[in-house]
Design a protein around this motif. Structure first.
Motif, PDB file in Angstrom:
ATOM      1  N   VAL A 104      -1.806   4.334   0.387  1.00  0.00           N
ATOM      2  CA  VAL A 104      -3.223   4.284   0.023  1.00  0.00           C
ATOM      3  C   VAL A 104      -3.894   3.173   0.811  1.00  0.00           C
ATOM      4  O   VAL A 104      -3.446   2.029   0.790  1.00  0.00           O
ATOM      5  CB  VAL A 104      -3.400   4.051  -1.500  1.00  0.00           C
ATOM      6  N   ILE A 109      -7.594   1.371   1.182  1.00  0.00           N
ATOM      7  CA  ILE A 109      -8.922   1.232   0.584  1.00  0.00           C
ATOM      8  C   ILE A 109      -9.948   1.210   1.716  1.00  0.00           C
ATOM      9  O   ILE A 109      -9.827   0.422   2.660  1.00  0.00           O
ATOM     10  CB  ILE A 109      -9.028  -0.063  -0.261  1.00  0.00           C
ATOM     11  N   ASN A 110     -10.932   2.107   1.626  1.00  0.00           N
ATOM     12  CA  ASN A 110     -11.955   2.195   2.662  1.00  0.00           C
ATOM     13  C   ASN A 110     -12.989   1.077   2.492  1.00  0.00           C
ATOM     14  O   ASN A 110     -13.325   0.728   1.363  1.00  0.00           O
ATOM     15  CB  ASN A 110     -12.651   3.559   2.603  1.00  0.00           C
ATOM     16  N   ASN A 146       0.792  -1.233   0.000  1.00  0.00           N
ATOM     17  CA  ASN A 146       0.000   0.000   0.000  1.00  0.00           C
ATOM     18  C   ASN A 146       0.823   1.281   0.000  1.00  0.00           C
ATOM     19  O   ASN A 146       0.265   2.362   0.187  1.00  0.00           O
ATOM     20  CB  ASN A 146      -0.963   0.048   1.201  1.00  0.00           C
ATOM     21  N   ASP A 172     -13.772   6.172  -1.546  1.00  0.00           N
ATOM     22  CA  ASP A 172     -13.365   4.759  -1.550  1.00  0.00           C
ATOM     23  C   ASP A 172     -11.948   4.508  -1.054  1.00  0.00           C
ATOM     24  O   ASP A 172     -11.524   3.362  -0.953  1.00  0.00           O
ATOM     25  CB  ASP A 172     -13.557   4.141  -2.935  1.00  0.00           C
ATOM     26  N   LYS A 173     -11.194   5.572  -0.740  1.00  0.00           N
ATOM     27  CA  LYS A 173      -9.811   5.384  -0.284  1.00  0.00           C
ATOM     28  C   LYS A 173      -9.336   6.583   0.512  1.00  0.00           C
ATOM     29  O   LYS A 173      -9.878   7.670   0.413  1.00  0.00           O
ATOM     30  CB  LYS A 173      -8.881   5.095  -1.454  1.00  0.00           C
ATOM     31  N   THR A 174      -8.301   6.360   1.305  1.00  0.00           N
ATOM     32  CA  THR A 174      -7.626   7.419   2.039  1.00  0.00           C
ATOM     33  C   THR A 174      -6.172   7.406   1.597  1.00  0.00           C
ATOM     34  O   THR A 174      -5.526   6.355   1.616  1.00  0.00           O
ATOM     35  CB  THR A 174      -7.744   7.209   3.557  1.00  0.00           C
ATOM     36  N   ILE A 175      -5.673   8.567   1.202  1.00  0.00           N
ATOM     37  CA  ILE A 175      -4.308   8.680   0.677  1.00  0.00           C
ATOM     38  C   ILE A 175      -3.509   9.565   1.614  1.00  0.00           C
ATOM     39  O   ILE A 175      -3.894  10.699   1.899  1.00  0.00           O
ATOM     40  CB  ILE A 175      -4.313   9.287  -0.732  1.00  0.00           C
TER      41      ILE A 175
END
Length: 146
Positions: free
Chosen positions: A142, A144-145, A8, A80-83
């Motif tokens: 990254v 993924i939520n 990730n 849909d994701k946290t970066i």
């Protein structure tokens, strides 16, 4: 350029070295693009930049290109994701982050940069003396939520 990938996470280092015999200006940055459907852009949040309000941008017709101070990290929350974008230890001059996107597209660019727009052409650019190095050292993670 040195790139490493772990689970990730992408580690990105770019070392600029002035090999000439005179000072040279630099304005390093990196342009990471992240996929996000156009309809979801209004939900983007950047926790370290509370004044960034994605809901006030008409992403279909506007081209946001705004800069903010960049401490050690920014966390971009997309549905849909946290970066997470972090500066490395050798990256002291990376002091701004630009949030940018073309109108009507399914991406956003969150760009760590050194200096301000146009500084390369100003009277006061970042200068590398002969033999000096400038290290751009950034880490992207990254998640993924669910």
């Amino acid at each position: 350029i040195d790139v490493k990938i772990a689970e990730n996470t992408l580690f990105y280092q770019m070392n600029f070295q002035n090999l000439s015999n005179k000072p040279d200006p630099v304005l390093p940055g990196i342009h990471p693009y992240f996929h996000i459907p156009l309809a979801e852009k209004k939900f983007i949040k950047i926790s370290e930049i509370p004044e960034f309000d994605a809901s006030k941008i008409d992403w279909a017709i506007e081209e946001p290109d705004v800069q903010f101070p960049f401490g050690d990290q920014v966390t971009v929350e997309i549905p849909d994701k946290t970066i997470s974008i972090k500066k490395g230890s050798g990256c002291k001059q990376i002091d701004r982050v630009t949030v940018w996107s073309e109108p009507g597209t399914d991406f956003i660019c969150v760009e760590p940069i050194a200096g301000k727009p146009g500084q390369l052409f100003d009277e006061d650019p970042i200068m590398l003396n002969p033999g000096e190095n400038f290290l751009l050292d950034i880490q992207f993670a990254v998640i993924i939520n669910p």
